[in-house]
Write an enzyme that holds these catalytic residues in place. Structure first.
Site, PDB file in Angstrom:
ATOM      1  N   CYS A  22       0.803  -1.214   0.000  1.00  0.00           N
ATOM      2  CA  CYS A  22       0.000   0.000   0.000  1.00  0.00           C
ATOM      3  C   CYS A  22       0.837   1.265   0.000  1.00  0.00           C
ATOM      4  CB  CYS A  22      -0.942  -0.012   1.200  1.00  0.00           C
ATOM      5  SG  CYS A  22      -2.264  -1.240   1.061  1.00  0.00           S
ATOM      6  N   SER A  52     -17.107  10.939   1.066  1.00  0.00           N
ATOM      7  CA  SER A  52     -16.323  10.974   2.299  1.00  0.00           C
ATOM      8  C   SER A  52     -15.012  10.204   2.185  1.00  0.00           C
ATOM      9  CB  SER A  52     -17.151  10.404   3.465  1.00  0.00           C
ATOM     10  OG  SER A  52     -17.418   9.026   3.269  1.00  0.00           O
ATOM     11  N   ASP A  72      -8.997  -3.785  -4.353  1.00  0.00           N
ATOM     12  CA  ASP A  72      -7.695  -3.391  -3.836  1.00  0.00           C
ATOM     13  C   ASP A  72      -6.630  -4.318  -4.412  1.00  0.00           C
ATOM     14  OD1 ASP A  72      -5.662  -2.248  -2.179  1.00  0.00           O
ATOM     15  OD2 ASP A  72      -7.233  -1.747  -0.723  1.00  0.00           O
ATOM     16  N   ASP A  95     -11.447  -4.010   3.563  1.00  0.00           N
ATOM     17  CA  ASP A  95     -12.355  -2.910   3.246  1.00  0.00           C
ATOM     18  C   ASP A  95     -13.797  -3.246   3.589  1.00  0.00           C
ATOM     19  OD1 ASP A  95     -10.378  -1.209   2.388  1.00  0.00           O
ATOM     20  OD2 ASP A  95     -10.626  -1.674   0.269  1.00  0.00           O
ATOM     21  N   ASP A 228     -10.134   1.386   7.996  1.00  0.00           N
ATOM     22  CA  ASP A 228      -8.927   0.578   8.172  1.00  0.00           C
ATOM     23  C   ASP A 228      -7.705   1.443   7.877  1.00  0.00           C
ATOM     24  OD1 ASP A 228      -9.118   0.597   5.382  1.00  0.00           O
ATOM     25  OD2 ASP A 228      -8.753  -1.542   5.158  1.00  0.00           O
TER      26      ASP A 228
END
Length: 333
Positions: A22, A52, A72, A95, A228
């Site tokens: 990531c 958001s 992801d 997620d 997360d």
């Protein structure tokens, strides 16, 4: 366990990518600029959209059922193909757990340099992903692959939830404790692994541990806000939550769990570029006590891969690292 070096004949997957995990995310400020004009498309049944910057999209199908959709993927974060698959799958499933949901189906997303790396190695990556999804009974059915100069792997995951149980990043209220369910330092250790070949079993265990139990505990406790902690670091994801909710927070740095080996990696200078960019992005919204060092802030901004949940509320068995307050911004003490 002390880190061990990979053997000379080990095929080092991390050497085929410019970054890892990531930490390869597009920096948060640049990403927000790119998608700013795409918000506001939600219909009445879109419970969570782009507005958001939450962890997944949520669409209501009926009063007691909504679908969660997310994707992801990232470049290799470790050299072991099977472990990379496990980590990427846990990260993608996270997620759904960050929204309080249950994953019900996943499909693979793969980029592979087919003329460079053997297909048998790709099979090991996929096998790792299936293994982790299988831990929670989430079938992995098909997917999509492309020939890519850099190896990439992840999943698109669909989950379900009763809308009344939804955890959101815009629902934090002031005067609540903040709970973090995994230790920080994964970006530092992954960067050291990429640079030196040293293997850190504690990092692999942390990244492959699912957030399922913490998510279920938050829903059972009737909590409403969570996210997360992944590529934007604790400070980055906390900032996004506070901004969306209209509150501020105080962080007790001594209460934040950090992997011991990560402190050594920090001392030795293995700081990912993504962690520095995270800190640069959040610094205008940050105040720090006089005894808070730059190293303290780097750890709090460290780019995590398959990190824990940051929950507004207290979860038994997990450390409380601070609390929300009226106002804006983050204070680190």
């Amino acid at each position: 366990m002390s880190p061990t070096a990979t053997t000379p004949d080990t095929r080092r997957l991390t050497s085929y990518a410019h970054g890892g995990g990531c930490a390869c995310k597009i920096p948060p400020g640049e990403l927000e600029d790119a998608v700013r004009g795409l918000v506001g498309q939600a219909g009445d049944d879109v419970l969570v959209g782009l507005d958001s910057g939450d962890d997944a999209a949520v669409v209501r199908l009926r009063d007691d059922l909504a679908v969660i959709s997310t994707a992801d993927f990232f470049t290799p974060v470790v050299d072991d193909a099977y472990d990379w698959g496990r980590i990427a799958a846990a990260n993608a499933l996270s997620d759904v757990y960050a929204m309080g949901g249950t994953p019900v189906v996943a499909i693979n997303l793969v980029g592979w340099p087919r003329g460079v790396l053997p297909m048998e190695l790709m099979t090991e990556v996929l096998r790792g992903g299936v293994a982790v999804a299988g831990e929670v009974g989430c079938p992995v059915i098909g997917g999509h692959t492309i020939d890519d100069p850099e190896p990439k792997y992840g999943m698109a995951v669909t989950g379900v939830i009763d809308p009344k149980d939804l955890l959101r990043n815009d629902s934090a209220a002031a005067g609540m404790p903040l709970t973090l369910t995994k230790p920080l330092g994964l970006g530092l250790l992954n960067n050291r692994h990429k640079q030196t070949g040293e293997v850190f079993p504690e990092a692999i265990e942390t990244m492959t541990r699912l957030n399922r139990a913490a998510s279920a505990a938050a829903v059972t406790a009737g909590l409403r806000a969570a996210t997360d902690v992944t590529g934007f670091g604790l400070l980055g994801h906390l900032h996004k939550m506070l901004r969306a909710s209209g509150v501020g927070a105080v962080i007790d740095r001594s209460a934040v769990p950090v992997l011991d080996a990560a402190r050594v990696a920090l001392r030795d200078g293995f700081i990912p570029g993504g962690s520095r960019r995270n800190l640069d992005w959040v610094r205008p919204h940050l105040t720090a006590a006089s005894d808070v060092t730059e190293d303290d802030l780097i750890v709090l901004a460290d780019a995590q891969t398959s990190g824990g949940l940051l929950v507004v509320g207290e979860l038994p068995g997990y450390p409380v690292i601070g609390y929300t307050v009226p106002g804006t911004g983050i204070e680190v003490r």
